[in-house]
Write a protein that holds these residues in place. Structure first.
Motif, PDB file in Angstrom:
ATOM      1  N   VAL A 105     100.283 -10.386  -4.796  1.00  0.00           N
ATOM      2  CA  VAL A 105     101.373 -10.596  -3.840  1.00  0.00           C
ATOM      3  C   VAL A 105     102.710 -10.504  -4.561  1.00  0.00           C
ATOM      4  N   ASP A 106     103.641  -9.776  -3.972  1.00  0.00           N
ATOM      5  CA  ASP A 106     104.983  -9.590  -4.529  1.00  0.00           C
ATOM      6  C   ASP A 106     105.768 -10.906  -4.430  1.00  0.00           C
ATOM      7  N   ALA A 107     106.349 -11.354  -5.556  1.00  0.00           N
ATOM      8  CA  ALA A 107     107.092 -12.623  -5.580  1.00  0.00           C
ATOM      9  C   ALA A 107     108.372 -12.550  -4.761  1.00  0.00           C
ATOM     10  N   ALA A 108     108.873 -11.336  -4.495  1.00  0.00           N
ATOM     11  CA  ALA A 108     110.107 -11.196  -3.719  1.00  0.00           C
ATOM     12  C   ALA A 108     109.805 -11.009  -2.233  1.00  0.00           C
ATOM     13  N   GLN A 109     108.772 -10.210  -1.925  1.00  0.00           N
ATOM     14  CA  GLN A 109     108.494  -9.896  -0.515  1.00  0.00           C
ATOM     15  C   GLN A 109     107.533 -10.876   0.144  1.00  0.00           C
ATOM     16  N   GLY A 110     106.721 -11.560  -0.654  1.00  0.00           N
ATOM     17  CA  GLY A 110     105.802 -12.544  -0.094  1.00  0.00           C
ATOM     18  C   GLY A 110     104.592 -11.911   0.565  1.00  0.00           C
ATOM     19  N   ILE A 111     103.877 -12.726   1.344  1.00  0.00           N
ATOM     20  CA  ILE A 111     102.653 -12.256   2.012  1.00  0.00           C
ATOM     21  C   ILE A 111     103.036 -11.303   3.129  1.00  0.00           C
ATOM     22  N   GLU A 112     102.323 -10.161   3.202  1.00  0.00           N
ATOM     23  CA  GLU A 112     102.582  -9.190   4.260  1.00  0.00           C
ATOM     24  C   GLU A 112     101.285  -8.858   4.980  1.00  0.00           C
ATOM     25  N   ALA A 113     101.439  -8.094   6.081  1.00  0.00           N
ATOM     26  CA  ALA A 113     100.315  -7.892   6.997  1.00  0.00           C
ATOM     27  C   ALA A 113      99.096  -7.277   6.318  1.00  0.00           C
ATOM     28  N   GLN A 114      99.312  -6.240   5.497  1.00  0.00           N
ATOM     29  CA  GLN A 114      98.177  -5.577   4.855  1.00  0.00           C
ATOM     30  C   GLN A 114      97.489  -6.498   3.853  1.00  0.00           C
ATOM     31  N   THR A 115      98.271  -7.401   3.233  1.00  0.00           N
ATOM     32  CA  THR A 115      97.693  -8.383   2.319  1.00  0.00           C
ATOM     33  C   THR A 115      96.633  -9.214   3.039  1.00  0.00           C
ATOM     34  N   ILE A 116      97.009  -9.729   4.214  1.00  0.00           N
ATOM     35  CA  ILE A 116      96.097 -10.580   4.977  1.00  0.00           C
ATOM     36  C   ILE A 116      94.897  -9.779   5.472  1.00  0.00           C
ATOM     37  N   SER A 117      95.150  -8.558   5.948  1.00  0.00           N
ATOM     38  CA  SER A 117      94.059  -7.719   6.452  1.00  0.00           C
ATOM     39  C   SER A 117      93.013  -7.479   5.363  1.00  0.00           C
ATOM     40  N   ASN A 118      93.467  -7.083   4.171  1.00  0.00           N
ATOM     41  CA  ASN A 118      92.526  -6.823   3.080  1.00  0.00           C
ATOM     42  C   ASN A 118      91.871  -8.105   2.576  1.00  0.00           C
ATOM     43  N   LEU A 119      92.608  -9.228   2.657  1.00  0.00           N
ATOM     44  CA  LEU A 119      92.025 -10.514   2.276  1.00  0.00           C
ATOM     45  C   LEU A 119      90.836 -10.842   3.178  1.00  0.00           C
ATOM     46  N   TRP A 120      91.012 -10.644   4.500  1.00  0.00           N
ATOM     47  CA  TRP A 120      89.887 -10.937   5.406  1.00  0.00           C
ATOM     48  C   TRP A 120      88.701 -10.022   5.116  1.00  0.00           C
ATOM     49  N   LEU A 121      88.996  -8.739   4.812  1.00  0.00           N
ATOM     50  CA  LEU A 121      87.914  -7.812   4.454  1.00  0.00           C
ATOM     51  C   LEU A 121      87.158  -8.309   3.225  1.00  0.00           C
ATOM     52  N   ALA A 122      87.903  -8.805   2.225  1.00  0.00           N
ATOM     53  CA  ALA A 122      87.280  -9.291   0.997  1.00  0.00           C
ATOM     54  C   ALA A 122      86.451 -10.544   1.261  1.00  0.00           C
ATOM     55  N   LEU A 123      86.962 -11.429   2.109  1.00  0.00           N
ATOM     56  CA  LEU A 123      86.229 -12.661   2.427  1.00  0.00           C
ATOM     57  C   LEU A 123      84.953 -12.347   3.206  1.00  0.00           C
ATOM     58  N   GLU A 124      85.012 -11.313   4.080  1.00  0.00           N
ATOM     59  CA  GLU A 124      83.808 -10.893   4.813  1.00  0.00           C
ATOM     60  C   GLU A 124      82.716 -10.429   3.847  1.00  0.00           C
ATOM     61  N   GLN A 125      83.121  -9.817   2.719  1.00  0.00           N
ATOM     62  CA  GLN A 125      82.162  -9.337   1.718  1.00  0.00           C
ATOM     63  C   GLN A 125      81.769 -10.454   0.746  1.00  0.00           C
ATOM     64  N   ASP A 126      82.298 -11.668   0.974  1.00  0.00           N
ATOM     65  CA  ASP A 126      81.984 -12.835   0.142  1.00  0.00           C
ATOM     66  C   ASP A 126      82.413 -12.634  -1.316  1.00  0.00           C
ATOM     67  N   LEU A 127      83.586 -12.047  -1.504  1.00  0.00           N
ATOM     68  CA  LEU A 127      84.108 -11.815  -2.856  1.00  0.00           C
ATOM     69  C   LEU A 127      84.821 -13.068  -3.380  1.00  0.00           C
ATOM     70  N   GLU A 128      84.815 -13.219  -4.691  1.00  0.00           N
ATOM     71  CA  GLU A 128      85.602 -14.263  -5.342  1.00  0.00           C
ATOM     72  C   GLU A 128      87.062 -13.799  -5.362  1.00  0.00           C
ATOM     73  N   ILE A 129      87.951 -14.564  -4.747  1.00  0.00           N
ATOM     74  CA  ILE A 129      89.359 -14.181  -4.618  1.00  0.00           C
ATOM     75  C   ILE A 129      90.190 -14.881  -5.688  1.00  0.00           C
ATOM     76  N   ILE A 130      90.939 -14.082  -6.449  1.00  0.00           N
ATOM     77  CA  ILE A 130      91.849 -14.641  -7.461  1.00  0.00           C
ATOM     78  C   ILE A 130      93.280 -14.294  -7.047  1.00  0.00           C
ATOM     79  N   PRO A 131      94.025 -15.246  -6.473  1.00  0.00           N
ATOM     80  CA  PRO A 131      95.399 -14.938  -6.068  1.00  0.00           C
ATOM     81  C   PRO A 131      96.316 -14.825  -7.287  1.00  0.00           C
ATOM     82  N   VAL A 132      97.165 -13.799  -7.308  1.00  0.00           N
ATOM     83  CA  VAL A 132      98.098 -13.571  -8.411  1.00  0.00           C
ATOM     84  C   VAL A 132      99.447 -13.178  -7.815  1.00  0.00           C
ATOM     85  N   ILE A 133     100.510 -13.802  -8.305  1.00  0.00           N
ATOM     86  CA  ILE A 133     101.862 -13.468  -7.849  1.00  0.00           C
ATOM     87  C   ILE A 133     102.503 -12.550  -8.881  1.00  0.00           C
TER      88      ILE A 133
END
Length: 604
Positions: A105-133
């Motif tokens: 996630v961009d520290a200046a722009q913050g969370i955006e729509a595609q970020t959330i969309s791909n996050l849900w896709l990753a969670l559906e696949q049961d992936l380990e999520i490592i958030p990084v700014i």
């Protein structure tokens, strides 16, 4: 046999321009996969278009080696993913090939729509999520606010979220170690029947289709006969290997491996993204779930400006399709534009990319017609109900035969600063949007959910959204279903003759307004003739709008000085008869600007 515990398969998911390709560059550097001399920006993006637009269009994969602080050497397989809504299916298959994902996630722009969309896709696949700014080196960076928003979104404590700069390399080593600690190693049985997931394929003019795959179970050896489970096509595995910055041949593929397979596959359509590869001698019972036929969503006509270039255009589309199986096309002809192709795209960005590649890589001058979506039309034929699929206005059944028209709807997620909520809601309501929900991500940012007709967003919705929010809003969508709508074909008539390439399908409530605006724009761009030319918009036989292109006048009486008025009348009558004859056999040349005018019909 490789030690599965030392393998990590991961990807990076992010919104466009949040630094995904730059972070991949730093990882290649830090792991010694590429030397400083070979380094260039966006190393994994090998198209000029990808570098210019700052997006990833094709998936890429690369193997890296990294030594952890405890001295253990790990094999890291980075599966880079496309970063745009048009390529959601490809993203989902690339995610399926991984066990973990870095959420960047961009520290200046913050969370955006595609970020959330791909996050849900990753969670559906049961992936380990490592958030990084990322981009903490920017003067306008606000990492603490973004960390708090991420905590609210996924529950990761804000103080534990890693902050890095992919540009300078700050924090990248710590991120590598954290990824090795948290991402689980691949699981799988090397002795089970082979199951390998295709997450991408490219065409090599010498070797045929080259398949990029991740092995989940079993072992594949050179010379084995492999079978694609969706279509039962069989090919011999002539060569396989791993992907560093080039191909490195190996003799065996086993569970956990990521790499390429070559088998003289002549047609890229046989090796489809998401399909499962097994072996003919010991086939798997079940494929890896999630395979879908990729269906085009947006259709447009592409015609060469010079008729002689038709075969060159056909050859160019064939070559593009070899590396892009989601591109579909078929020949068509138009009375106004001659011979061309009806081309299907995944979305509007996909369409723009194909158009630019045709012009750049193949040096073609092309005309594109208005993009359309696919409609389902119920008609009555010989007393029997029937449903036909329509992807261009010319194919719309006769007005009186139509029982109902169904159009695709999408669920749109729009993230915008709170100052622009009113503008965004007004835009969505204007485009026949149905309000869904509203959720605050932090004190300054809100996520709006709307259900919108796909036809309302394929033209210029994204541009208008950026204008309404001064460039801050982001947008993502997914297809919902087909719904019945009161849609009509708006036919454009020039000189009382239908100009089908300019016709469009619109909602009945807006047909009069769209017809009036379109007629007015066409009046300005179609050249004047020596006689009056009417420009009309009609629904069935009813004219809903009209403009008139005035005739160019020649003063035939200029040579008359005095004398009887009957001389002037005679000359004017002769001119009138000449214009009448000219109109009977005259043809109106419709310039490219006329086709562009329909795209900007909402700008007034």
């Amino acid at each position: 046999m490789p030690d599965l515990s030392t393998i990590r398969n991961f990807c990076i998911i992010a919104h466009i321009d949040h630094g995904k390709s730059t972070l991949a560059d730093r990882l290649l550097e830090r792991t010694g996969t590429i030397t400083e001399r070979e380094m260039k920006e966006q190393t994994l993006d090998d198209m000029d278009l990808e570098r210019e637009r700052g997006i990833t269009i094709k998936s890429h994969a690369v193997r890296m080696a990294h030594t952890a602080p405890d001295g253990q050497e790990y094999t890291l397989n980075l599966i880079d993913t496309p970063g745009h809504v048009d390529f959601t299916y490809e993203v989902s298959r690339a995610l399926k090939a991984c066990e973990g994902a870095i959420l960047l996630v961009d520290a200046a722009q913050g969370i955006e729509a595609q970020t959330i969309s791909n996050l849900w896709l990753a969670l559906e696949q049961d992936l380990e999520i490592i958030p990084v700014i990322n981009k903490i080196d920017l003067p306008v960076a606000r990492p603490d606010e973004v960390a708090q928003a991420l905590e609210d979104l996924i529950g990761e404590p804000a103080e534990d979220i890693l902050q890095i700069s992919a540009k300078t390399g700050e924090g990248v080593d710590e991120m590598l170690d954290l990824m090795i600690d948290r991402v689980p190693p691949p699981s799988g049985d090397p002795d089970a029947p082979l199951r390998a997931l295709i997450f991408d394929s490219i065409y090599d003019s010498y070797r045929g289709s080259v398949v990029y795959a991740r092995v989940f179970d079993g072992t594949l050896e050179a010379g084995d006969t492999m079978e694609f489970m969706s279509n039962k096509k069989q090919y011999d595995a002539e060569e396989m290997g791993i992907l560093r910055m080039g191909r490195q041949k190996v003799d065996t593929f086993t569970a956990g491996d990521v790499g390429y397979i070559i088998g003289s596959i002549k047609d890229i359509q046989d090796a489809r993204v998401g399909d499962t590869i097994t072996t003919a001698h010991d086939p798997a019972e079940e494929p890896i779930p999630g395979f879908e036929e990729v269906k085009p969503m947006v259709f447009s006509g592409i015609y060469p400006t010079e008729t002689d270039d038709f075969e060159e255009l056909r050859g160019a589309l064939e070559k593009l399709q070899l590396n892009d199986a989601s591109l579909t096309y078929q020949a068509e002809s138009s009375s106004a534009l001659g011979y061309g192709f009806r081309v299907g795209f995944l979305g509007l960005l996909h369409m723009e990319i194909i158009q630019e590649r045709l012009e750049r890589e193949f040096d073609l001058d092309i005309i594109t017609t208005v993009p359309n979506v696919e409609y389902e039309v119920e008609v009555e034929e010989k007393g029997e109900p029937k449903t036909v699929t329509v992807d261009k206005p010319e194919d719309m059944p006769h007005y009186g035969d139509i029982e109902a028209v169904h159009e695709p709807y999408v669920k749109a997620d729009i993230i915008t600063p709170s100052d622009y909520i009113g503008n965004v809601i007004e835009l969505c309501e204007k485009r026949r949007g149905e309000y869904g929900s509203q959720r605050w991500l932090d004190g300054q940012t809100v996520k709006l959910e709307y259900e919108l007709p796909l036809a309302e967003i394929v033209f210029d919705f994204y541009d208008n959204l950026k204008s309404a929010s001064r460039g801050y809003a982001s947008f993502d969508y997914e297809l919902l279903e087909y719904r019945e709508s009161d849609l009509v074909k708006l036919t454009i008539l020039i000189d009382e003759k239908p100009a089908e390439p300019l016709s469009t399908i619109v909602h009945r409530d807006s047909a009069h307004e769209v017809g009036r605006k379109l007629a007015k724009k066409l009046k300005d761009v179609i050249p004047r003739q020596l006689y009056e030319v009417p420009v009309q918009a009609s629904i069935g036989s009813r004219i809903v709008a009209r403009e008139t292109i005035k005739a160019q006048r020649k003063d035939v009486t200029a040579k008359c000085y005095g004398g009887d008025v009957s001389r002037k009348k005679k000359l004017l009558e002769e001119q009138k008869e000449g214009k009448k004859r000219m109109k009977q056999m005259g043809e109106i040349d419709v310039p490219q600007e006329a086709f562009l005018a329909i795209l900007s019909v909402d700008e007034d």
